[in-house]
Design a protein around this motif. Structure first.
Motif, mmCIF file in Angstrom:
data_model
loop_
_atom_site.group_PDB
_atom_site.id
_atom_site.type_symbol
_atom_site.label_atom_id
_atom_site.label_comp_id
_atom_site.label_asym_id
_atom_site.label_seq_id
_atom_site.Cartn_x
_atom_site.Cartn_y
_atom_site.Cartn_z
ATOM 1 N N PRO A 1 0.810 -1.227 0.000
ATOM 2 C CA PRO A 1 0.000 0.000 0.000
ATOM 3 C C PRO A 1 0.841 1.274 0.000
ATOM 4 N N MET A 2 0.220 2.367 -0.364
ATOM 5 C CA MET A 2 0.880 3.673 -0.353
ATOM 6 C C MET A 2 0.996 4.227 1.066
ATOM 7 N N ASN A 3 0.075 3.784 1.937
ATOM 8 C CA ASN A 3 0.125 4.291 3.317
ATOM 9 C C ASN A 3 -0.326 3.192 4.284
ATOM 10 N N SER A 4 0.081 3.328 5.529
ATOM 11 C CA SER A 4 -0.386 2.407 6.557
ATOM 12 C C SER A 4 -1.852 2.711 6.843
ATOM 13 N N SER A 5 -2.602 1.694 7.261
ATOM 14 C CA SER A 5 -4.021 1.892 7.569
ATOM 15 C C SER A 5 -4.335 1.268 8.925
ATOM 16 N N LEU A 6 -5.522 1.580 9.440
ATOM 17 C CA LEU A 6 -5.897 1.053 10.758
ATOM 18 C C LEU A 6 -7.393 0.777 10.767
ATOM 19 N N SER A 7 -7.756 -0.412 11.257
ATOM 20 C CA SER A 7 -9.161 -0.822 11.170
ATOM 21 C C SER A 7 -9.695 -1.346 12.486
ATOM 22 N N ARG B 1 3.159 -13.291 9.817
ATOM 23 C CA ARG B 1 3.549 -13.808 8.500
ATOM 24 C C ARG B 1 2.302 -14.169 7.698
ATOM 25 N N LEU B 2 1.334 -14.761 8.390
ATOM 26 C CA LEU B 2 0.082 -15.142 7.724
ATOM 27 C C LEU B 2 -0.595 -13.905 7.125
ATOM 28 N N SER B 3 -0.488 -12.786 7.839
ATOM 29 C CA SER B 3 -1.123 -11.560 7.330
ATOM 30 C C SER B 3 -0.480 -11.101 6.014
ATOM 31 N N THR B 4 0.810 -11.409 5.823
ATOM 32 C CA THR B 4 1.452 -11.034 4.546
ATOM 33 C C THR B 4 0.914 -11.905 3.409
ATOM 34 N N PHE B 5 0.516 -13.131 3.737
ATOM 35 C CA PHE B 5 -0.100 -14.007 2.733
ATOM 36 C C PHE B 5 -1.523 -13.508 2.417
ATOM 37 N N ALA B 6 -2.294 -13.206 3.473
ATOM 38 C CA ALA B 6 -3.673 -12.723 3.273
ATOM 39 C C ALA B 6 -3.666 -11.472 2.393
ATOM 40 N N ARG B 7 -2.670 -10.633 2.606
ATOM 41 C CA ARG B 7 -2.524 -9.381 1.844
ATOM 42 C C ARG B 7 -2.498 -9.611 0.342
ATOM 43 N N ARG B 8 -1.900 -10.728 -0.088
ATOM 44 C CA ARG B 8 -1.772 -11.016 -1.519
ATOM 45 C C ARG B 8 -3.116 -11.370 -2.153
ATOM 46 N N GLY B 9 -4.118 -11.684 -1.311
ATOM 47 C CA GLY B 9 -5.459 -11.944 -1.840
ATOM 48 C C GLY B 9 -6.238 -10.654 -1.974
ATOM 49 N N SER B 10 -6.134 -9.825 -0.935
ATOM 50 C CA SER B 10 -6.817 -8.535 -0.916
ATOM 51 C C SER B 10 -6.192 -7.711 0.203
ATOM 52 N N GLY B 11 -5.884 -6.464 -0.109
ATOM 53 C CA GLY B 11 -5.181 -5.634 0.873
ATOM 54 C C GLY B 11 -5.854 -5.618 2.236
ATOM 55 N N SER B 12 -7.158 -5.386 2.248
ATOM 56 C CA SER B 12 -7.857 -5.249 3.523
ATOM 57 C C SER B 12 -7.863 -6.554 4.329
ATOM 58 N N GLY C 1 -10.119 -6.559 17.188
ATOM 59 C CA GLY C 1 -10.028 -5.216 17.772
ATOM 60 C C GLY C 1 -9.514 -4.188 16.778
ATOM 61 N N PHE C 2 -8.694 -3.259 17.268
ATOM 62 C CA PHE C 2 -8.071 -2.265 16.379
ATOM 63 C C PHE C 2 -6.765 -2.850 15.854
ATOM 64 N N VAL C 3 -6.579 -2.764 14.545
ATOM 65 C CA VAL C 3 -5.429 -3.407 13.898
ATOM 66 C C VAL C 3 -4.783 -2.434 12.914
ATOM 67 N N GLU C 4 -3.473 -2.328 12.979
ATOM 68 C CA GLU C 4 -2.763 -1.519 11.991
ATOM 69 C C GLU C 4 -2.182 -2.427 10.912
ATOM 70 N N TRP C 5 -2.287 -1.996 9.690
ATOM 71 C CA TRP C 5 -1.531 -2.637 8.593
ATOM 72 C C TRP C 5 -0.363 -1.698 8.321
ATOM 73 N N ASP C 6 0.797 -2.118 8.782
ATOM 74 C CA ASP C 6 2.008 -1.325 8.585
ATOM 75 C C ASP C 6 2.423 -1.451 7.119
ATOM 76 N N SER D 1 5.318 -5.846 5.283
ATOM 77 C CA SER D 1 4.052 -5.118 5.131
ATOM 78 C C SER D 1 2.972 -6.012 5.730
ATOM 79 N N PHE D 2 2.815 -5.923 7.059
ATOM 80 C CA PHE D 2 1.946 -6.872 7.768
ATOM 81 C C PHE D 2 1.053 -6.183 8.785
ATOM 82 N N ALA D 3 0.172 -6.991 9.390
ATOM 83 C CA ALA D 3 -0.756 -6.464 10.390
ATOM 84 C C ALA D 3 -0.142 -6.518 11.783
ATOM 85 N N VAL D 4 -0.516 -5.528 12.588
ATOM 86 C CA VAL D 4 -0.056 -5.444 13.969
ATOM 87 C C VAL D 4 -1.285 -5.162 14.849
#
Ligand code: 2P0
Length: 325
Positions: free
Chosen positions: A29-35, A130-141, A149-154, A162-165
């Motif tokens: 992604p161009m920027n980090s996001s938080l959900s 690491r799993l989140s980096t795999f999920a990312r390849r299917g769809s960014g979100s 809870g609240f999660v950042e995608w760095d 480029s993973f979730a925290v």
């Protein structure tokens, strides 16, 4: 080795949005996001790998899917097959648990659940990050749906970081009222919409700069459990994202007249002293971030304009987990 697994993943709504890729192959992604991960909306996915299968198959809500949908799933499962160094084919069965008429098809819960199930079924033992980096390849979100809870995608520097925290369990009187708004015209897909915005909107560089600050500010608000600040930053960030689309060529917007009705209702409630804040994604639905304890009051106000089946109250949800029979 287990060759099958069933995993539940919840969808998530970004408070700081992901809108634009810097690398389209690796979904960087161009920027980090938080959900915020949502309790009520989730996908259950069962994956079975078997030598007897000559090709992958994919069933969604009990219906066998066509070639195009199945190919998308196959390509994604290839990432796991490469990691395991196996050629085994898979059968994938997914059930989307989304309240009727919500109009919230979600690739986030879909790819997070599939990633979780493929990981377990192949005995890969990938850790959640690491799993989140795999999920990312299917769809960014989907990156963010690994955790609750609240999660950042760095945004990271490359595919590996480029993973979730996980940021916070959001277990402090937080809720969301989803307003499912009728869609009239067919939308621009988020993938095409974000690409067009990156390539043509003069507002886009300002968005990226502004999102950098928003993510720092929202994390500070979460750390101090400052709900008002959390809501203000959320609403402003979403509006800025939608602003970038108005600057694109050709311009586009996901808003429908009823989206504005929902936004105005939330703003009126705020004037009456009920803190609630709106955010919208690549569609006309409006999500109202609120105190869970005030969600029913907010729903009452929205019922003046929307029917009961269009209003869904949800609280923060959990991260992915295995379902055992
Ligand atoms: C988000 N959205 O952060 C943003 C806000 C929509 C608006 O992520 O191309 O389905 O698969 O990475 O994740 C929707 O886009 O796009 C999205 P791809 P995705 O939730």
């Amino acid at each position: 080795m287990p060759n099958q697994a069933c995993v539940r993943a919840h969808t998530n709504i970004a408070l700081i949005k992901y809108w634009g890729k810097r690398d389209e192959t690796y979904f960087l992604p161009m920027n980090s996001s938080l959900s915020m991960t949502l309790d009520k909306l989730y996908t259950d996915t069962m994956v079975v790998f078997d030598e007897a299968f000559s090709q992958d198959s994919f069933y969604l809500n009990g219906e066998k899917q066509g070639e195009k949908e199945t190919q998308k799933i196959s390509k994604f499962i290839d990432l796991f097959r490469e990691e395991k160094k196996t050629a085994l084919r898979a059968r994938v069965e997914s059930i989307n648990h989304v309240p009727t008429a919500a109009g919230l098809a979600s690739s986030a819960s879909a790819f997070a659940a599939l990633a979780g199930a493929a990981n377990l079924a192949l005995g890969l033992d990938l850790d959640p990050q690491r799993l989140s980096t795999f999920a990312r390849r299917g769809s960014g979100s989907a990156t963010r749906s690994i955790y609750g809870g609240f999660v950042e995608w760095d945004m990271g520097t490359c595919s590996d970081d480029s993973f979730a925290v996980p940021v916070d369990d959001a277990n402090w009187d937080i809720g969301m009222v989803i307003v499912a708004v009728n869609q009239k015209a067919k939308e621009v897909s988020s993938r095409i919409g974000m690409k067009r915005t990156v390539e043509t909107s003069p507002f886009y560089p300002a968005w990226v700069e502004s999102a950098k600050k928003d993510i720092l500010d929202i994390k500070a608000a979460i750390a101090t459990k400052d709900f008002i600040r959390l809501g203000e930053i959320t609403e402003a960030n979403g509006m800025k994202m939608h602003g970038t689309m108005l600057g694109a060529e050709p311009p586009f917007s996901y808003w429908e007249p009823d989206s504005i009705v929902a936004i105005k209702t939330a703003q009126a409630l705020r004037k009456q002293g009920i803190p609630c804040y709106v955010t919208m994604d690549a569609g006309p639905n409006v999500k109202v971030l609120c105190r869970l304890s005030q969600a029913e009051t907010i729903k009452e106000a929205l019922l003046e304009h929307f029917t009961e089946d269009k209003l869904i109250i949800t609280k923060p949800g959990k991260g992915i987990r295995e379902l055992t029979a």
